[in-house]
Write an enzyme that holds these catalytic residues in place. Structure first.
Site, PDB file in Angstrom:
ATOM      1  N   ASP A 217       0.813  -1.212   0.000  1.00 54.25           N
ATOM      2  CA  ASP A 217       0.000   0.000   0.000  1.00 54.25           C
ATOM      3  C   ASP A 217       0.847   1.262   0.000  1.00 54.25           C
ATOM      4  OD1 ASP A 217      -3.186  -0.391   0.554  1.00 54.25           O
ATOM      5  OD2 ASP A 217      -2.014  -2.131   1.150  1.00 54.25           O
ATOM      6  N   ASN A 227       1.697  -2.974   4.304  1.00 49.31           N
ATOM      7  CA  ASN A 227       0.735  -3.804   3.596  1.00 49.31           C
ATOM      8  C   ASN A 227      -0.256  -4.336   4.618  1.00 49.31           C
ATOM      9  OD1 ASN A 227      -0.189  -5.050   1.104  1.00 49.31           O
ATOM     10  ND2 ASN A 227       0.500  -6.991   1.958  1.00 49.31           N
TER      11      ASN A 227
END
Length: 327
Positions: A217, A227
């Site tokens: 992310d 993440n």
């Protein structure tokens, strides 16, 4: 068969409601930036690249609905704090404020670039995968709007005969693996088995995992990355068992403003997502629960970083600067 998580028709941005998958395929209409922001915040749509595309079209909807553009931008920026693609997309939309046609062209360009980027990520990632692969959360078309990042690489490696089987973490507490990754792999015809997150160490210890690949992310410039919660634990397990560990991401998920992972903001989500599953309580009423939506994996646990420009290897700070054209 590639799943499509959204579409733009008749001045409406339609989101495939990922909260209802795999049991129902329900499309949610968004006619304003506010509705797009709600769709992002409530996880009707999720996954960093898909959030970015949705935010871009959210600004198109703001033009169409007559919303105040600065307020629309602020609403969208507040919808999810961790995925850097959200801010990347909104920053690209800002020069086109007040110009509907230019805004629509830019949003469509962002979406097209996602697809082009993920074709490349899938090809590069497939080259480092073989045998049985484990993945976490959801990184296929549902998360991106394109071909997928880590899951795109897995599917491509299977098509090339390199990957034989996929272990799918269920991904507690939101169950993106069980609900979404399993759904996508089934549609793609890739052999896979669902496991609960706490089975990963067993599978590795049994020699049944040859590589781990998952999404990202946000990544800092030293290679630390955020993440879905549970990623950090998998990285530790992979290192202990001598298993290659790869995050896959478009370079737009690298945040050049951040030097280290401890600078990445971590979203704190509702405790109810831990204590309730599909409306069914699984803990005593009122019992407190913690829910950090993401964790940060240190770069020294990473084998390589799969990007659209190839697989990057240590030292990651130098490799990322070169890939981003910062040298």
């Amino acid at each position: 068969m590639r799943v499509v998580p959204f579409r733009f028709e008749n001045n409406t941005f339609w989101l495939l409601d990922q909260r209802k998958l795999p049991f129902e395929e329900v499309w949610v209409p968004c006619k304003s930036a506010l509705e797009a922001a709600v769709g992002i915040r409530e996880m009707v749509v999720r996954g960093a690249p898909a959030i970015g595309v949705t935010a871009a079209f959210g600004m198109v909807l703001a033009h169409l609905s007559g919303e105040d553009l600065a307020q629309a931008d602020a609403l969208l920026r507040q919808s999810r704090p961790t995925a850097v693609n959200l801010f990347y997309a909104l920053d690209r939309m800002k020069p086109h404020w007040g110009h509907l046609e230019a805004s629509l062209q830019e949003a469509q360009a962002i979406w097209s670039e996602v697809e082009e980027t993920e074709r490349a990520i899938s090809q590069h990632g497939a080259r480092v995968l073989k045998g049985q692969v484990l993945t976490h959360c959801n990184t296929g078309p549902l998360a991106t709007g394109g071909f997928g990042t880590a899951l795109g690489a897995i599917v491509e490696a299977y098509r090339q005969g390199r990957v034989t089987h996929v272990w799918v973490d269920e991904t507690r507490p939101y169950l993106q693996g069980a609900r979404l990754t399993a759904y996508e792999l089934q549609k793609a015809g890739v052999p896979a088995t669902l496991i609960s997150d706490n089975m990963a160490a067993y599978m590795m210890g049994q020699g049944q995992v040859d590589a781990v690949i998952l999404g990202t992310d946000r990544m800092a410039m030293n290679g630390d990355f955020a993440n879905k919660i549970g990623t950090y634990g998998l990285a530790i397990l992979a290192q202990y068992h001598g298993i290659p560990f790869y995050p896959a991401l478009p370079l737009s998920s690298v945040d050049p403003r951040l030097q280290r992972g401890d600078q990445i903001p971590i979203e704190k989500r509702s405790a109810q997502e831990v204590t309730v599953i599909r409306g069914q309580p699984i803990a005593p009423e009122g019992f407190p629960a913690a829910h950090p939506g993401f964790d940060v994996t240190p770069h020294h646990l990473i084998t390589g970083i799969v990007t659209e420009k190839g697989v990057l290897y240590p030292p990651f700070d130098e490799a990322l600067r070169a890939a981003l054209g910062m040298e």
